[in-house]
Design a protein around this motif. Structure first.
Motif, short mmCIF file in Angstrom:
data_model
loop_
_atom_site.label_atom_id
_atom_site.label_comp_id
_atom_site.label_asym_id
_atom_site.label_seq_id
_atom_site.Cartn_x
_atom_site.Cartn_y
_atom_site.Cartn_z
N ILE A 44 24.96 52.34 50.21
CA ILE A 44 25.47 53.71 50.07
C ILE A 44 26.32 54.09 51.29
CG2 ILE A 44 24.84 56.15 49.86
CD1 ILE A 44 22.34 55.28 48.33
N GLU A 45 25.87 53.63 52.46
CA GLU A 45 26.64 53.94 53.67
C GLU A 45 28.03 53.29 53.60
OE1 GLU A 45 25.97 55.99 56.22
OE2 GLU A 45 24.09 56.57 55.26
N LYS A 46 28.11 52.14 52.98
CA LYS A 46 29.43 51.51 52.83
C LYS A 46 30.31 52.32 51.87
CE LYS A 46 31.95 47.22 52.17
NZ LYS A 46 33.07 47.89 51.48
N PHE A 47 29.69 52.79 50.78
CA PHE A 47 30.46 53.66 49.87
C PHE A 47 31.06 54.83 50.65
CE2 PHE A 47 27.33 52.66 46.13
CZ PHE A 47 27.86 51.39 46.03
N LEU A 48 30.22 55.44 51.47
CA LEU A 48 30.66 56.63 52.22
C LEU A 48 31.71 56.27 53.26
CD1 LEU A 48 27.15 58.28 52.73
CD2 LEU A 48 28.95 59.07 51.19
N ALA A 49 31.52 55.13 53.91
CA ALA A 49 32.49 54.71 54.93
C ALA A 49 33.85 54.41 54.30
CB ALA A 49 31.96 53.48 55.66
N LYS A 58 38.66 61.55 52.43
CA LYS A 58 37.99 61.62 53.74
C LYS A 58 37.42 63.00 54.04
CE LYS A 58 40.69 61.21 57.35
NZ LYS A 58 41.82 60.73 58.21
N GLY A 59 37.93 64.04 53.38
CA GLY A 59 37.47 65.38 53.69
C GLY A 59 36.19 65.79 53.00
N MET A 60 35.76 65.04 51.99
CA MET A 60 34.56 65.47 51.28
C MET A 60 33.31 65.05 52.03
SD MET A 60 34.51 63.09 47.87
CE MET A 60 33.56 61.59 47.79
N TYR A 61 32.26 65.84 51.88
CA TYR A 61 31.00 65.53 52.55
C TYR A 61 29.86 65.63 51.56
CZ TYR A 61 30.74 70.68 53.08
OH TYR A 61 30.72 72.04 52.88
N ALA A 62 28.93 64.68 51.70
CA ALA A 62 27.86 64.54 50.72
C ALA A 62 26.50 64.69 51.36
CB ALA A 62 27.96 63.16 50.05
N GLY A 63 25.58 65.22 50.58
CA GLY A 63 24.16 65.21 50.91
C GLY A 63 23.46 64.41 49.83
#
Length: 964
Positions: A44-49, A58-63
């Motif tokens: 998941i961290e790779k997806f986010l990276a 790049k501007g979106m942020y997820a919880g």
């Protein structure tokens, strides 16, 4: 300057010691909230990276939170304690609470009563009363069934009225901060205790048979309660561009645009005001269709039934079945009717507030005591805020409840039905993942359950905000959903190492402020950069690319662009024309014309005046000086320089009575408002004393407010009827109140200018013909220009705008930019000019800008993008005017009372911005070491006390001012 040492020479050593102690005392959240070594977490961290490497994502942020219900433990968390706008994920809270408090078998009722008697001939000598109890599912067929039942009971004629009782719910029809531009559409229908067809009708536009034929408009169900204005044109081909509008506060639908002669019919679900009367219209038609005669004077009216035995009762489907429709289709109306039903059944009040309290009671049992905000049932409001952890706690709680099966059956199934019908098809998640989705502009959410490969049931919540392109959010959710079906058989991504958290010279000092437990729900976007450094100029950043709601920090972009594109000395003009040259007789044949070009400073000479410039009295005085004594035509106001959109997209309906939500037009004055001064009368029991400025008949003030004894509760309120110029004063004002004033926006600003100008001219002795009117039309080409009036220079206007954070000024400037630079005075074209200017100043333009002031929550921008404008402006010739326009800490403007007696006082020049859940501060500051910095601090999220936002900002700013 060398920044190798993180906190050298900052203030006193006592200050440094205190901050270091704060670091030591702060809980270490990073290990819990970021990547661990598990393959699931790494994947998941790779997806986010990967998303951070694309300008569009790049501007979106997820919880994100994933919980193994079998092993009873979290298997992954990312920003799980942060608050996010949940969109329709809010419906999970609402439906779980509904099933919990009411039970799956709960049925809504709708009752029919009679007043008076039915004689032997079947004639009702009295009224027929229809009382609603909030049934969200009542349909026209149900009304038909009820009308038939009335006929079968022997009623053949009604000699009284048809009365409607919708008092089961309160009269607030729309949720907190719902957006006015959503109102015409079915997903934003008004909520009422008596409702039918989800309080909308479906309008169908069918093209004419030939290009010259008018399109045909029909409504289903057909109703006379709504009038339709058909401005639609049939054009050649298959393409259509149909626009459906409903003016605020009116039951009129305006259909415009084009529909291709070969195009399929166009459908739109359209809403109405006060929908109980829509029920009454359909009810009346059904009675007539059953052959029940009505007296010629029969009327449809509202009532509140005090008592009685129903003649007939209709029951809805059980709540368990309705919940399926609600969640599968993500039906806002069902959710809002349910939340108000919870309010009235659990708290004795059919309101959004009471319903939300009832939901909160269930959430407490789920272990969620506080730290979230719910203001409606559907998630349509952007005031709602929840965390992924809270959603997981709710999903865990559900597993222990008897109604678990009913709720889970209501969730969309991946690749099968509902809002997930077309997602994750042909993957391991198809038929295996059930979840509630949610989407708004900039928001996408998905929470629910999935069965893992090892048979374990996982609860998950993926809440994403700050979205520039929605496809990236949906793709992330789908990838995670599919990944969870393979758990725990997940291979770690090859060659991927989670990026280490970067440290900056000020990290040790600023991180503890942001990581305080009280701010756990906050997303902070921060950029602090040196303007002087030859080394790495970034002193600190955190989530600097995250797209956040900027509030009034957006004015930094509007004013920078205005100064650069128009010039510091730009002046606004207001022109005066006649049908002929001014005569020597004093009697002017033909019309008097006034054309506006967006001057935000046009005013009347009274307390509404805030800057020098053109006043209505000045225009009237000039006309009198020309010897004019009579005008035998109309007073024509030309506001064609701007478009006709009076409010910014996404502005909230419940702000329309307040000065900061003004109406915008190219010819407008007094910042789009009138002023009502008020004070208590001399004696209790007397009406509150008021004074209207300007004294004009353009608005109607209805004063029902009373003076009460000293010490009594102050309930005084000023509200304007929607879409009108009727202002109502209500409530009580205690004798010991000092008195105050409110500015109230008015409708149709050009007509306001014209009405006051006509009244002023008449006071100056200039008469009009008896039948003359104030009209809104363009100046005809043949008109003769008499004169023009000019405003003060733009640099002075911008100074007032930024110091006072004036929304009206900002919106007028944005539309002026569009009109001057591209020939179209609209907010959308003005925003294009802003984006072009941001690019020229060195910033990127992957941000959303929908207005000029920052009032709409559609706006999304990052701290880095704001900082790029601030930095770029320092190299422009207009910088001095720009810098001088910003509030100064402890000195003036919106910073007048902040940072007094600190090193930042008379140092920080910055724009503030605040709305519920939003607080921003961006500008310039000079360190103790004489280094000039740009700073942008943006906070979005939920905190128990919003003063924490300004407290954290001020702490950061003091660190910067003390830095050497």
């Amino acid at each position: 300057m060398n920044h190798l040492f993180a906190f050298r020479h900052v203030g006193t050593w006592f200050f440094v010691l205190a901050l270091l102690l704060q670091v030591a005392a702060s809980p270490v959240q990073a290990k819990e909230e970021t990547a661990s070594s598990s393959p699931l977490a790494l994947s998941i961290e790779k997806f986010l990276a990967d998303l951070k490497n694309d300008e569009n994502s790049k501007g979106m942020y997820a919880g994100i939170a994933v919980y193994d219900l079998t092993d009873k433990k979290y298997v992954y968390k990312h920003n799980a304690k942060r608050n996010f706008i949940p969109a329709s994920n809010m419906k999970l809270f609402t439906t779980i609470a509904g099933l919990d408090k009411l039970g799956p078998d709960y049925q809504w009722k709708t009752e029919v009563f009679v007043s008076g008697k039915v004689n032997n001939g079947g004639i009702l000598q009295g009224d027929l009363i229809l009382k609603g109890y909030g049934d969200p599912s009542l349909k026209p067929d149900d009304l038909q069934q009820m009308a038939k039942a009335i006929k079968d009971l022997g009623i053949k004629r009604i000699n009284g009225n048809l009365l409607l009782d919708d008092s089961y719910f309160d009269e607030t029809r729309l949720g907190t901060s719902w957006m006015w531009d959503d109102e015409p559409y079915g997903y934003s229908a008004q909520v009422s205790g008596l409702a039918v067809n989800k309080n909308f009708t479906t309008l169908t536009a069918t093209p004419g048979k030939t290009v010259n034929d008018a399109p045909v408009l029909t409504m289903n169900p057909a109703t006379t309660y709504i009038t339709v204005t058909n401005q639609l044109k049939t054009t050649a081909g298959k393409e259509s561009n149909v626009l459906v509008e409903r003016p605020r506060g009116k039951n009129e639908i305006i259909v415009s645009g084009t529909i291709g002669v070969q195009a399929a019919p166009y459908d739109e679900d359209v809403t109405m005001e006060d929908p109980a009367f829509y029920v009454g219209d359909l009810w009346k038609n059904q009675l007539l269709k059953q052959g029940i005669a009505l007296h010629p004077k029969t009327e449809v009216k509202k009532t509140v039934l005090q008592s009685g035995v129903p003649l007939y009762t209709h029951l809805s489907k059980p709540l368990g079945e309705i919940t399926v429709e609600l969640n599968k289709d993500s039906d806002n109306f069902y959710a809002e009717m349910l939340v108000k039903t919870l309010g009235v059944t659990q708290k004795g009040e059919g309101s959004f507030e009471a319903g939300s309290e009832a939901v909160a009671d269930v959430m407490k049992r789920a272990g969620i005591e506080s730290g979230f905000r719910q203001v409606d049932g559907s998630g349509l409001s952007r005031f709602n805020m929840i965390t992924p952890e809270q959603m997981i706690e709710t999903l865990i709680f559900l597993q222990e409840q008897e109604y678990r099966t009913e709720l889970e059956k209501s969730l969309p199934i991946a690749g099968v039905d509902g809002t997930l019908k077309n997602r994750m098809k042909g993957t391991s998640a198809e038929k295996n993942l059930v979840a509630k989705t949610g989407s708004l502009s900039g928001v996408s959410t998905m929470s629910g359950y999935v069965t893992a490969k090892n048979g374990h049931k996982l609860a998950f919540s993926i809440l994403i905000n700050g979205i520039y392109k929605s496809k990236y959010a949906r793709e992330l959710q789908d990838r995670i959903g599919i990944l969870l079906t393979t758990y725990p058989d997940i291979a770690a991504p090859e060659g991927f190492t989670p990026p280490e958290k970067k440290t900056y010279p000020l990290s040790a000092l600023i991180d503890p402020i942001l990581d305080t437990p009280e701010a756990a729900g906050v997303t902070a976007g921060i950029m602090i950069k040196s303007l002087d450094s030859t080394d790495d100029p970034v002193l600190y950043e955190r989530d600097a690319d995250t797209l956040l709601t900027p509030a009034s920090n957006l004015k930094l972009l509007t004013t920078a662009t205005a100064l650069n594109q128009l010039g510091s000395d730009y002046v606004f003009k207001t022109e005066v024309y006649g049908d002929a040259p001014i005569t020597s007789t004093g009697i002017q044949q033909g019309n008097l014309y006034v054309k506006g070009y967006g001057d935000p400073t046009l005013h009347t000479e009274n307390a509404l005046k805030v800057q020098e410039g053109v006043s209505i009295e000045k225009i009237a005085g000039w006309l009198k000086q020309q010897g004019i004594t009579r005008i035998n035509g109309n007073l024509v106001m030309d506001d064609s320089y701007f478009d006709q959109q009076r409010l910014g997209l996404g502005w909230a309906w419940d702000d329309e009575s307040y000065y900061y939500n003004p109406t915008i037009g190219a010819l407008a004055m007094n910042r789009g408002t009138v002023m009502i001064e008020f004070k208590p009368a001399n004696d209790a029991g007397e009406p509150v004393e008021i004074n209207l400025l300007p004294q004009t008949a353009y608005v109607q003030v209805i004063n029902e407010a009373k003076t009460v004894q000293k010490g009594e509760e102050n309930t005084f309120a000023i509200l304007r009827d929607r879409g009108t110029n009727t202002i109502r004063l209500s409530g009580n004002l205690p004798l010991d109140h000092e008195g105050d004033y409110e500015r109230v926006p008015v409708e149709e600003p050009a007509k306001y200018v014209g009405s006051v100008l006509k009244e002023t001219l008449e006071q100056h002795g200039i008469a009009f013909a008896p039948k003359s009117e104030v009209m809104i039309q363009p100046v005809p080409p043949a008109a003769v220009k008499w004169t023009q009036f000019e405003s003060m220079p733009l640099k002075e206007i911008v100074q007032y705008l930024n110091k006072r954070s004036d929304n009206y000024y900002a919106e007028m400037l944005l539309k002026t930019l569009g009109a001057v630079k591209k020939g179209k005075g609209s907010a959308a074209i003005g925003a294009e000019i802003v984006q072009e200017t941001v690019a020229s100043l060195g910033g990127n333009t992957t941000f959303d800008m929908m207005d000029g002031s920052g009032l709409t929550r559609y706006n999304l921008i990052s701290a880095r993008q704001i900082a790029s404008v601030l930095e770029g402006m320092t190299k422009e010739s207009t910088f001095a005017a720009y810098d001088e326009s910003l509030p100064i800490a402890g000195i003036d403007g919106t910073l007048k009372n902040r940072l007094k007696d600190t090193t930042a006082a008379n140092n920080l020049h910055a724009k503030t911005g605040s709305m519920t859940g939003v607080n921003t501060l961006s500008g310039y500051i000079t360190t103790k070491g004489k280094e000039k910095l740009v700073v942008s601090i943006m906070f979005n999220g939920y905190v128990e006390d919003e003063e924490l936002f300004t407290k954290m900002q001020d702490q950061i700013v003091e660190i910067l001012a003390s830095y050497e």
